[in-house]
Design a protein around this motif. Structure first.
Motif, PDB file in Angstrom:
ATOM      1  N   ALA A 167      -4.647 -11.568  -3.313  1.00  0.00           N
ATOM      2  CA  ALA A 167      -4.066 -11.184  -2.016  1.00  0.00           C
ATOM      3  C   ALA A 167      -2.612 -10.757  -2.200  1.00  0.00           C
ATOM      4  N   TYR A 168      -2.105 -10.075  -1.163  1.00  0.00           N
ATOM      5  CA  TYR A 168      -0.701  -9.698  -1.109  1.00  0.00           C
ATOM      6  C   TYR A 168      -0.095 -10.258   0.175  1.00  0.00           C
ATOM      7  N   PHE A 169       1.180 -10.658   0.094  1.00  0.00           N
ATOM      8  CA  PHE A 169       1.786 -11.373   1.205  1.00  0.00           C
ATOM      9  C   PHE A 169       2.778 -10.548   2.007  1.00  0.00           C
ATOM     10  N   GLY A 170       2.996  -9.318   1.624  1.00  0.00           N
ATOM     11  CA  GLY A 170       3.811  -8.437   2.443  1.00  0.00           C
ATOM     12  C   GLY A 170       5.309  -8.694   2.309  1.00  0.00           C
ATOM     13  N   PHE A 171       6.075  -7.869   3.038  1.00  0.00           N
ATOM     14  CA  PHE A 171       7.535  -7.938   3.010  1.00  0.00           C
ATOM     15  C   PHE A 171       8.056  -7.914   4.442  1.00  0.00           C
ATOM     16  N   THR A 172       9.187  -8.550   4.651  1.00  0.00           N
ATOM     17  CA  THR A 172       9.844  -8.445   5.952  1.00  0.00           C
ATOM     18  C   THR A 172      10.457  -7.048   6.080  1.00  0.00           C
ATOM     19  N   PRO A 173      10.707  -6.578   7.318  1.00  0.00           N
ATOM     20  CA  PRO A 173      11.147  -5.185   7.527  1.00  0.00           C
ATOM     21  C   PRO A 173      12.482  -4.839   6.876  1.00  0.00           C
ATOM     22  N   ASP A 174      13.257  -5.853   6.467  1.00  0.00           N
ATOM     23  CA  ASP A 174      14.534  -5.548   5.835  1.00  0.00           C
ATOM     24  C   ASP A 174      14.392  -5.141   4.371  1.00  0.00           C
ATOM     25  N   LYS A 175      13.170  -5.162   3.847  1.00  0.00           N
ATOM     26  CA  LYS A 175      12.922  -4.724   2.475  1.00  0.00           C
ATOM     27  C   LYS A 175      12.990  -3.199   2.434  1.00  0.00           C
ATOM     28  N   ASN A 176      14.059  -2.673   1.827  1.00  0.00           N
ATOM     29  CA  ASN A 176      14.265  -1.225   1.843  1.00  0.00           C
ATOM     30  C   ASN A 176      14.941  -0.793   0.536  1.00  0.00           C
ATOM     31  N   PRO A 177      14.290   0.077  -0.228  1.00  0.00           N
ATOM     32  CA  PRO A 177      12.979   0.673   0.057  1.00  0.00           C
ATOM     33  C   PRO A 177      11.846  -0.267  -0.347  1.00  0.00           C
ATOM     34  N   LEU A 178      10.677   0.005   0.194  1.00  0.00           N
ATOM     35  CA  LEU A 178       9.494  -0.741  -0.212  1.00  0.00           C
ATOM     36  C   LEU A 178       9.089  -0.321  -1.628  1.00  0.00           C
ATOM     37  N   PHE A 237      -9.218   9.088  10.352  1.00  0.00           N
ATOM     38  CA  PHE A 237      -8.674   8.821  11.681  1.00  0.00           C
ATOM     39  C   PHE A 237      -8.746  10.026  12.616  1.00  0.00           C
ATOM     40  N   ARG A 238      -8.377  11.192  12.148  1.00  0.00           N
ATOM     41  CA  ARG A 238      -8.430  12.370  13.018  1.00  0.00           C
ATOM     42  C   ARG A 238      -9.860  12.769  13.358  1.00  0.00           C
ATOM     43  N   PRO A 239     -10.790  12.808  12.391  1.00  0.00           N
ATOM     44  CA  PRO A 239     -12.167  13.164  12.757  1.00  0.00           C
ATOM     45  C   PRO A 239     -12.799  12.234  13.789  1.00  0.00           C
ATOM     46  N   LEU A 240     -12.415  10.945  13.780  1.00  0.00           N
ATOM     47  CA  LEU A 240     -13.013   9.994  14.728  1.00  0.00           C
ATOM     48  C   LEU A 240     -12.113   9.714  15.930  1.00  0.00           C
ATOM     49  N   ALA A 241     -11.015  10.448  16.056  1.00  0.00           N
ATOM     50  CA  ALA A 241     -10.071  10.250  17.168  1.00  0.00           C
ATOM     51  C   ALA A 241      -9.596   8.799  17.230  1.00  0.00           C
ATOM     52  N   MET A 242      -9.321   8.220  16.066  1.00  0.00           N
ATOM     53  CA  MET A 242      -8.761   6.865  15.987  1.00  0.00           C
ATOM     54  C   MET A 242      -7.238   6.994  16.145  1.00  0.00           C
ATOM     55  N   ARG A 243      -6.806   7.212  17.381  1.00  0.00           N
ATOM     56  CA  ARG A 243      -5.435   7.657  17.644  1.00  0.00           C
ATOM     57  C   ARG A 243      -4.385   6.573  17.411  1.00  0.00           C
ATOM     58  N   GLY A 244      -4.796   5.313  17.403  1.00  0.00           N
ATOM     59  CA  GLY A 244      -3.825   4.251  17.160  1.00  0.00           C
ATOM     60  C   GLY A 244      -3.817   3.765  15.733  1.00  0.00           C
ATOM     61  N   ALA A 245      -4.670   4.331  14.889  1.00  0.00           N
ATOM     62  CA  ALA A 245      -4.826   3.836  13.521  1.00  0.00           C
ATOM     63  C   ALA A 245      -3.844   4.516  12.580  1.00  0.00           C
ATOM     64  N   SER A 246      -3.227   3.709  11.705  1.00  0.00           N
ATOM     65  CA  SER A 246      -2.306   4.278  10.730  1.00  0.00           C
ATOM     66  C   SER A 246      -2.121   3.308   9.575  1.00  0.00           C
ATOM     67  N   PHE A 247      -2.013   3.891   8.358  1.00  0.00           N
ATOM     68  CA  PHE A 247      -1.657   3.119   7.179  1.00  0.00           C
ATOM     69  C   PHE A 247      -0.166   3.256   6.864  1.00  0.00           C
ATOM     70  N   ALA A 248       0.587   3.961   7.699  1.00  0.00           N
ATOM     71  CA  ALA A 248       2.006   4.177   7.435  1.00  0.00           C
ATOM     72  C   ALA A 248       2.748   2.844   7.419  1.00  0.00           C
ATOM     73  N   GLN A 249       3.632   2.668   6.444  1.00  0.00           N
ATOM     74  CA  GLN A 249       4.456   1.466   6.318  1.00  0.00           C
ATOM     75  C   GLN A 249       5.912   1.886   6.139  1.00  0.00           C
ATOM     76  N   PRO A 250       6.788   1.675   7.125  1.00  0.00           N
ATOM     77  CA  PRO A 250       6.505   1.091   8.438  1.00  0.00           C
ATOM     78  C   PRO A 250       5.833   2.098   9.366  1.00  0.00           C
ATOM     79  N   LEU A 251       5.380   1.612  10.509  1.00  0.00           N
ATOM     80  CA  LEU A 251       4.750   2.478  11.488  1.00  0.00           C
ATOM     81  C   LEU A 251       5.759   3.479  12.058  1.00  0.00           C
ATOM     82  N   PRO A 252       5.316   4.687  12.387  1.00  0.00           N
ATOM     83  CA  PRO A 252       6.203   5.629  13.081  1.00  0.00           C
ATOM     84  C   PRO A 252       6.553   5.084  14.460  1.00  0.00           C
TER      85      PRO A 252
END
Length: 615
Positions: A167-178, A237-252
């Protein structure tokens, strides 16, 4: 007995006139509002019980301390309804809506597997070619194991690649750059993870590996020349109109404003949504509706009508490749999907595919039937009690919608005389510090393990009870009736255990009971007599500190004992730092973390906490 906690049971939604107290609902209610109401009032334990009303969703949210819940139910290959409950942000008092985003955790792997299979269909990847064929910016290290059996995409998607890093435990948003994906895979400084290596036999069995999915992510990026968020958006995501889905880190920003806040009682949690550059393993954000659209399309693919995958690809996805666990429900792994069916099931009607996702402060469930077009997605902004709540919601949906082969047969209580039921009431010692308490609840019994939630137990015969948190029975013994037990049962035995649990005499308490009674000195003597090591003691302290509600005096007593027995162990002072933070004593917390680092300079967690406190 399993530690899964349940409290009451159900099976008569007479309030809605939907089904009788003794029969499972044959057909879902005709009106959607009645189906919603039925689910909201029908949360049930693992094993249903005839004649008992279900828990309400609101009551269970309060019990498990889950701030917000969002649910989508799938029926006949369509979204039947979507509804949200509670708060997305408890400070700002913002409600959860059906547009609220959540972190999907490891459900990211299910989505990433679909992306990979799409690239296989396009000819850019192959399931059974060595994965290093596709890796350009980093290579999976070769060794004797890989020389004999090269690691392939099929193995990695089914957690059979023998790769490390569960597993991975992630980073707090102050981690820059990721950190970059190659850097994480290589375990470079600043990535908070070890290198991903092959330390198991490739293709030999199931071994859950988030690291393996990060290898898959890099392979997809290397062969396409695209970042993973853009690739998933283009192919899924676009073909299925999954308009709230994103893998962007951080989110736009437009999506970030819709994200539910994260909540967790864990001591390591920093009180905010984390970032996951390990996108394929844990980086998806979306709404339940987004995931429901994907599940429906996969179900349609299985019958040759999907937009994304061919029928052959979807059938490969739900083909069992290795066992995961067995019992009443057999769990197996396919390509990115976990597969569930009751033991002995021989029809497609009782087959389900699913994935669970847990990230810091979030928990989610996504489940669909292989055939029939049924399913449910549940997303929550808590990663503690949400685990049980989500399972209860899934079972309520399965019952109301009459899913074939999903729930165990309901238990039918047997009427026993009060004198016999009263004879069972008491405390039974399961382990050195584990007590099982049996109480009456009308004609049923309630079991509590230590200080856990109630588990209903159903009398099904003389001296025999059936559990509702697992498909198992337990047996009372009344072999030594007389003055010692005054006619009460003298032991309790789980069906697969040979050794029974003896009744504890009144006035004799185990250490955890003494803690709850506030008798700390006696409790600590009990723990001392158990010869606990430093990790057992500090885990106890962590538990007392992070429980909801916390027991900070108990944590302080346990740490004092640990310090006495193991004065040079850094972990004790790290836990002292956590305790002092909970107590609001910043100065003492800083001193404790400093001591922890003096004893163990490699303690990155204490160092990070110290840096935050020192600013």
């Amino acid at each position: 007995m399993a530690t899964t906690s349940s409290r009451l049971c159900l099976f008569s939604l007479v309030l809605y006139g939907l089904f009788s107290a003794c029969n499972i609902l044959a057909q879902p209610p005709k009106r959607v509002q009645d189906r919603i109401a039925a689910v909201e009032n029908s949360l049930i334990p693992y094993v249903p019980v005839v004649g008992l009303k279900g828990w309400t969703l609101q009551d269970r949210m309060r019990l498990y301390k889950v701030p917000g819940v969002s649910i989508v139910v799938i029926r006949n290959y369509k979204i039947d309804w979507a509804k949200s409950y509670g708060l997305a942000d408890t400070t700002a008092h913002l409600p959860v809506t059906t547009k609220t985003l959540f972190s999907a955790g490891s459900i990211s792997k299910l989505v990433a597997a679909v992306v990979a299979l799409k690239l296989v269909e396009q000819g850019q990847l192959t399931l059974d070619v060595p994965i290093n064929t596709y890796l350009k910016s980093w290579q999976l290290g070769e060794n004797d194991k890989t020389h004999q059996t090269p690691v392939t995409l099929r193995m990695l998607l089914s957690h059979r690649g023998g790769t490390s890093q569960s597993a991975y435990f992630g980073f707090t948003p102050d981690k820059n750059p990721l950190p970059s994906v190659p850097a994480i895979l290589a375990g470079k400084p600043g990535t908070d993870s070890r290198p991903v290596v092959v330390n198991g036999e490739p293709g030999k069995g199931f071994n859950y590996s988030g690291g393996g999915y990060l290898v898959v992510q890099l392979a997809m990026m290397d062969v396409t020349g695209k970042d993973f968020a853009s690739l998933a958006d283009e192919l899924i995501f676009r073909p299925l109109a999954m308009r709230g889905a994103s893998f962007a880190q951080p989110l736009p920003p437009p999506l970030a404003t819709r994200l539910a806040w994260a909540y967790s009682p864990n001591g390591w949690f920093k009180g905010m949504p984390y970032l996951y550059p390990q996108q394929a393993a844990a980086g998806l954000h979306c709404t339940p509706t987004d995931l429901a659209k994907l599940i429906i399309d996969l179900q349609n693919s299985y019958r040759g009508r999907g937009k994304l995958l061919s029928q052959a690809s979807m059938k490969a996805m739900v083909t069992p490749l290795a066992p995961v666990s067995d019992g009443f429900i057999n769990e197996e792994i396919g390509l990115g999907a976990f597969l569930l069916q009751q033991k002995g099931n021989t029809t497609e009607q009782g087959r389900y595919f699913e994935h669970t996702g847990t990230n810091a402060g979030y928990l989610a469930y996504a489940l669909g039937s292989v055939v029939g077009g049924n399913g449910v997605v549940v997303m929550m902004n808590d990663n503690a009690g949400a685990s049980e709540l989500g399972k209860e919601i899934r079972r309520a949906v399965a019952q109301v919608y009459d899913w074939p082969g999903f729930l165990p047969q309901p238990l039918v209580p047997k009427s026993l005389p009060d004198s016999l039921l009263n004879a069972y009431v008491g405390r039974y010692q399961r382990g050195p510090d584990e007590v099982v308490t049996i109480r009456r609840s009308g004609d049923l019994l309630l079991e509590t393990i230590n200080n856990g939630n109630d588990i209903i137990c159903v009398p099904v015969g003389r001296d025999t009870i059936a559990l509702t948190d697992y498909t198992a029975k337990a047996y009372f013994s009344r072999a030594t009736l007389g003055r010692a037990t005054r006619g009460k049962a003298d032991s309790l035995r789980l069906e697969w255990n040979k050794k029974p649990w003896p009744r504890l005499a009144e006035g004799i308490y185990l250490p955890n009971e003494l803690v709850r009674l506030g008798r700390f000195k006696e409790a600590m003597e009990g723990y001392r007599a158990m010869n606990l090591n430093v990790y057992q003691l500090t885990y106890l302290a962590y538990d007392f500190t992070s429980n909801r509600p916390a027991n900070l005096p108990a944590a302080e007593e346990v740490l004092a004992l640990a310090k006495e027995l193991y004065p040079k162990e850094s972990i004790i002072y790290a836990r002292y730092g956590d305790l002092y933070q909970k107590q609001g004593n910043r100065r003492k917390a800083i001193m404790a973390y400093q001591t922890a680092l003096e004893l163990d300079p490699s303690d990155q967690d204490s160092n990070a906490k110290l840096m935050l406190l020192s600013h």
